[in-house]
Write a protein that holds these residues in place. Structure first.
Motif, PDB file in Angstrom:
ATOM      1  N   VAL A  87      -5.248  -4.949 -33.891  1.00  0.00           N
ATOM      2  CA  VAL A  87      -5.126  -4.405 -34.784  1.00  0.00           C
ATOM      3  C   VAL A  87      -4.359  -3.637 -36.090  1.00  0.00           C
ATOM      4  O   VAL A  87      -2.991  -3.277 -35.158  1.00  0.00           O
ATOM      5  CB  VAL A  87      -5.593  -2.607 -34.542  1.00  0.00           C
ATOM      6  CG1 VAL A  87      -6.153  -1.824 -35.541  1.00  0.00           C
ATOM      7  CG2 VAL A  87      -7.373  -3.278 -33.702  1.00  0.00           C
ATOM      8  N   LEU A  88      -3.655  -3.924 -37.214  1.00  0.00           N
ATOM      9  CA  LEU A  88      -2.755  -3.941 -38.227  1.00  0.00           C
ATOM     10  C   LEU A  88      -2.581  -2.404 -38.317  1.00  0.00           C
ATOM     11  O   LEU A  88      -1.997  -1.610 -38.890  1.00  0.00           O
ATOM     12  CB  LEU A  88      -2.858  -4.547 -39.047  1.00  0.00           C
ATOM     13  CG  LEU A  88      -2.402  -5.748 -39.283  1.00  0.00           C
ATOM     14  CD1 LEU A  88      -3.205  -6.636 -40.113  1.00  0.00           C
ATOM     15  CD2 LEU A  88      -1.095  -6.243 -38.761  1.00  0.00           C
ATOM     16  N   GLN A  89      -4.218  -1.676 -38.844  1.00  0.00           N
ATOM     17  CA  GLN A  89      -3.994  -0.421 -39.433  1.00  0.00           C
ATOM     18  C   GLN A  89      -5.722   0.433 -38.833  1.00  0.00           C
ATOM     19  O   GLN A  89      -6.167  -0.366 -39.109  1.00  0.00           O
ATOM     20  CB  GLN A  89      -4.471  -0.320 -40.897  1.00  0.00           C
ATOM     21  CG  GLN A  89      -2.705  -1.209 -41.661  1.00  0.00           C
ATOM     22  CD  GLN A  89      -2.673  -0.969 -42.925  1.00  0.00           C
ATOM     23  OE1 GLN A  89      -3.936  -1.308 -43.907  1.00  0.00           O
ATOM     24  NE2 GLN A  89      -1.793  -1.703 -43.303  1.00  0.00           N
ATOM     25  N   GLY A  90      -5.044   2.092 -39.081  1.00  0.00           N
ATOM     26  CA  GLY A  90      -6.369   2.145 -38.917  1.00  0.00           C
ATOM     27  C   GLY A  90      -7.175   2.198 -37.332  1.00  0.00           C
ATOM     28  O   GLY A  90      -6.447   1.799 -36.021  1.00  0.00           O
ATOM     29  N   LYS A  91      -8.401   2.676 -37.013  1.00  0.00           N
ATOM     30  CA  LYS A  91      -8.768   2.907 -36.367  1.00  0.00           C
ATOM     31  C   LYS A  91     -10.480   2.142 -36.488  1.00  0.00           C
ATOM     32  O   LYS A  91     -11.374   2.754 -37.213  1.00  0.00           O
ATOM     33  CB  LYS A  91      -8.699   4.386 -35.539  1.00  0.00           C
ATOM     34  CG  LYS A  91      -9.189   5.460 -36.273  1.00  0.00           C
ATOM     35  CD  LYS A  91      -8.964   6.957 -35.775  1.00  0.00           C
ATOM     36  CE  LYS A  91      -9.125   7.203 -34.676  1.00  0.00           C
ATOM     37  NZ  LYS A  91      -9.235   8.263 -33.884  1.00  0.00           N
ATOM     38  N   ALA A  92     -11.465   2.388 -35.200  1.00  0.00           N
ATOM     39  CA  ALA A  92     -12.579   1.508 -35.100  1.00  0.00           C
ATOM     40  C   ALA A  92     -12.880   1.949 -33.027  1.00  0.00           C
ATOM     41  O   ALA A  92     -12.548   2.456 -32.177  1.00  0.00           O
ATOM     42  CB  ALA A  92     -12.296   0.468 -35.619  1.00  0.00           C
ATOM     43  N   VAL A  93     -14.239   2.155 -33.093  1.00  0.00           N
ATOM     44  CA  VAL A  93     -15.271   2.447 -32.254  1.00  0.00           C
ATOM     45  C   VAL A  93     -15.558   0.693 -31.987  1.00  0.00           C
ATOM     46  O   VAL A  93     -15.949   0.021 -32.779  1.00  0.00           O
ATOM     47  CB  VAL A  93     -15.945   3.077 -31.125  1.00  0.00           C
ATOM     48  CG1 VAL A  93     -16.407   2.417 -30.168  1.00  0.00           C
ATOM     49  CG2 VAL A  93     -16.081   4.269 -31.836  1.00  0.00           C
ATOM     50  N   TYR A  94     -14.363  -0.152 -31.177  1.00  0.00           N
ATOM     51  CA  TYR A  94     -15.340  -2.148 -31.197  1.00  0.00           C
ATOM     52  C   TYR A  94     -16.094  -1.967 -29.251  1.00  0.00           C
ATOM     53  O   TYR A  94     -15.725  -2.040 -28.516  1.00  0.00           O
ATOM     54  CB  TYR A  94     -13.625  -2.472 -30.462  1.00  0.00           C
ATOM     55  CG  TYR A  94     -13.971  -4.142 -31.750  1.00  0.00           C
ATOM     56  CD1 TYR A  94     -13.244  -3.764 -33.171  1.00  0.00           C
ATOM     57  CD2 TYR A  94     -14.247  -4.629 -31.370  1.00  0.00           C
ATOM     58  CE1 TYR A  94     -13.280  -5.581 -33.773  1.00  0.00           C
ATOM     59  CE2 TYR A  94     -14.615  -6.094 -31.883  1.00  0.00           C
ATOM     60  CZ  TYR A  94     -14.387  -6.314 -33.790  1.00  0.00           C
ATOM     61  OH  TYR A  94     -14.564  -7.230 -34.007  1.00  0.00           O
ATOM     62  N   LYS A  95     -17.197  -2.896 -30.320  1.00  0.00           N
ATOM     63  CA  LYS A  95     -18.079  -3.730 -28.876  1.00  0.00           C
ATOM     64  C   LYS A  95     -17.110  -5.032 -28.310  1.00  0.00           C
ATOM     65  O   LYS A  95     -17.595  -5.399 -28.914  1.00  0.00           O
ATOM     66  CB  LYS A  95     -19.879  -3.692 -29.054  1.00  0.00           C
ATOM     67  CG  LYS A  95     -20.275  -4.419 -28.355  1.00  0.00           C
ATOM     68  CD  LYS A  95     -20.617  -3.532 -27.303  1.00  0.00           C
ATOM     69  CE  LYS A  95     -21.903  -3.692 -26.124  1.00  0.00           C
ATOM     70  NZ  LYS A  95     -22.988  -3.486 -26.536  1.00  0.00           N
ATOM     71  N   LEU A  96     -17.293  -4.691 -26.984  1.00  0.00           N
ATOM     72  CA  LEU A  96     -16.664  -5.981 -26.305  1.00  0.00           C
ATOM     73  C   LEU A  96     -17.010  -6.403 -24.917  1.00  0.00           C
ATOM     74  O   LEU A  96     -17.387  -5.555 -24.364  1.00  0.00           O
ATOM     75  CB  LEU A  96     -15.213  -5.552 -25.651  1.00  0.00           C
ATOM     76  CG  LEU A  96     -13.840  -5.517 -26.861  1.00  0.00           C
ATOM     77  CD1 LEU A  96     -12.440  -5.019 -26.531  1.00  0.00           C
ATOM     78  CD2 LEU A  96     -13.857  -6.680 -28.007  1.00  0.00           C
ATOM     79  N   ASN A  97     -18.230  -7.173 -24.934  1.00  0.00           N
ATOM     80  CA  ASN A  97     -18.414  -7.380 -24.264  1.00  0.00           C
ATOM     81  C   ASN A  97     -20.087  -5.955 -23.984  1.00  0.00           C
ATOM     82  O   ASN A  97     -20.823  -6.191 -25.013  1.00  0.00           O
ATOM     83  CB  ASN A  97     -18.151  -7.960 -22.860  1.00  0.00           C
ATOM     84  CG  ASN A  97     -19.269  -9.122 -22.042  1.00  0.00           C
ATOM     85  OD1 ASN A  97     -19.982  -9.498 -22.345  1.00  0.00           O
ATOM     86  ND2 ASN A  97     -18.756  -8.983 -20.589  1.00  0.00           N
ATOM     87  N   GLN A  98     -19.846  -5.626 -23.080  1.00  0.00           N
ATOM     88  CA  GLN A  98     -20.628  -4.511 -22.911  1.00  0.00           C
ATOM     89  C   GLN A  98     -20.191  -3.340 -22.924  1.00  0.00           C
ATOM     90  O   GLN A  98     -20.781  -1.907 -22.455  1.00  0.00           O
ATOM     91  CB  GLN A  98     -21.422  -4.651 -21.079  1.00  0.00           C
ATOM     92  CG  GLN A  98     -22.137  -6.328 -20.989  1.00  0.00           C
ATOM     93  CD  GLN A  98     -22.321  -5.982 -19.362  1.00  0.00           C
ATOM     94  OE1 GLN A  98     -22.330  -5.241 -18.654  1.00  0.00           O
ATOM     95  NE2 GLN A  98     -23.228  -7.119 -18.969  1.00  0.00           N
ATOM     96  N   ASP A  99     -19.254  -3.857 -23.426  1.00  0.00           N
ATOM     97  CA  ASP A  99     -18.399  -2.167 -23.027  1.00  0.00           C
ATOM     98  C   ASP A  99     -18.035  -1.401 -24.958  1.00  0.00           C
ATOM     99  O   ASP A  99     -17.427  -2.416 -25.322  1.00  0.00           O
ATOM    100  CB  ASP A  99     -16.595  -2.377 -22.527  1.00  0.00           C
ATOM    101  CG  ASP A  99     -17.645  -2.609 -20.899  1.00  0.00           C
ATOM    102  OD1 ASP A  99     -18.006  -2.043 -20.293  1.00  0.00           O
ATOM    103  OD2 ASP A  99     -15.910  -3.459 -20.537  1.00  0.00           O
TER     104      ASP A  99
END
Length: 280
Positions: free
Chosen positions: A216-228
């Motif tokens: 991640v170079l910039q910013g923020k997010a909510v990321y889905k990784l497999n079941q999480d």
């Protein structure tokens, strides 16, 4: 465009609470930016005044196609022999400082946003010549030749000179800065920059054969990784094996941007019966 996040290094104080977010599973690894302390840096033969965080490497049963380093070279440091393996191709992406890069005798200067593709077999050197440390990502992959297809040539560019390509039907909130043509079969890997404007999403669970490294170079997010669902921010790294489901919501007030590796354009390697004994 704001500056790219780079690890500050150092060590946290003894008074800091251990509330890290690091995760390692069979499907993905998540390395938060707080892990990037000096205690986990590496050094390499042939490099001077250099430290790096080795954040991805081939691991049997996990991701197997690439390695990725986050590199910091102090002024005057660098290497005349960066990698002894002539079968390896490289991508460099500069996040700070000034790099003088020579590829097969041709010199280039790269500053913030600079991008270089170095083909397997090329002779190259790198020197940090600015007043501040040079910082860059270094992605390495063994090149896979294909019949009737010539090897790609070296090139140097800067992402600030390129126009991101919007994904269809997204009104430009999801776009990719592509450094090579996806239809060019000479390349067996892509290293791109993906940008989401606030509120942009990957609106389905991508599940595919390509391995990924996402810094991640910039910013923020909510990321889905497999079941999480994992909250991510600038400086975090995600490492996804093939077929790990993924999706995201860009959750911050500004753009969410990440450097993305993926393997492309080649047959899947098959293992014959000799690897495990004859079939019966």
């Amino acid at each position: 465009m704001t500056s790219y996040y780079t690890p500050p290094g150092g060590l946290p104080p003894q008074t800091q609470l251990m509330t890290g977010r690091a995760v390692f599973t069979d499907a993905y690894a998540f390395i938060p930016r707080g892990v990037f302390s000096d205690i986990v840096t590496s050094s390499l033969p042939g490099w001077t005044r250099t430290k790096l965080w080795l954040i991805a490497r081939p691991m049997s049963g996990f991701s197997e196609t690439f390695s990725q380093y986050v590199v910091e070279v102090a002024p005057g440091g660098g290497s005349d022999a960066p990698d002894p393996d002539e079968g390896v191709q490289h991508v460099l992406f500069v996040t700070g400082g000034l790099v003088t890069l020579t590829i097969d005798g041709q010199g280039h200067e790269l500053d913030e946003g600079g991008y270089a593709y170095i083909p397997a077999g090329a002779k190259w050197t790198l020197l940090a010549e600015g007043a501040t440390p040079a910082r860059f990502h270094w992605v390495r992959k063994l090149y896979e030749p294909a019949p009737g297809i010539e090897r790609p040539a070296a090139f140097v560019t800067n992402e600030k000179t390129l126009q991101p390509v919007a994904m269809p039907d997204t009104n430009g909130v999801w776009a990719t800065t592509r450094f090579v043509d996806p239809a060019d079969l000479r390349y067996d890997m892509h290293v791109n920059i993906v940008t989401f404007q606030p509120g942009g999403t990957i609106p389905f669970e991508e599940t595919h054969v390509m391995e990924h490294g996402l810094y991640v170079l910039q910013g923020k997010a909510v990321y889905k990784l497999n079941q999480d669902w994992v909250e991510v921010e600038a400086g975090d790294f995600m490492w996804l094996r093939a077929y790990c489901p993924q999706a995201c919501y860009a959750a911050g007030p500004g753009p969410f941007r990440y450097l993305l590796y993926k393997d492309v354009n080649r047959h899947a390697k098959l293992r014959g019966p000799g690897a495990f004994g004859a079939f019966r």
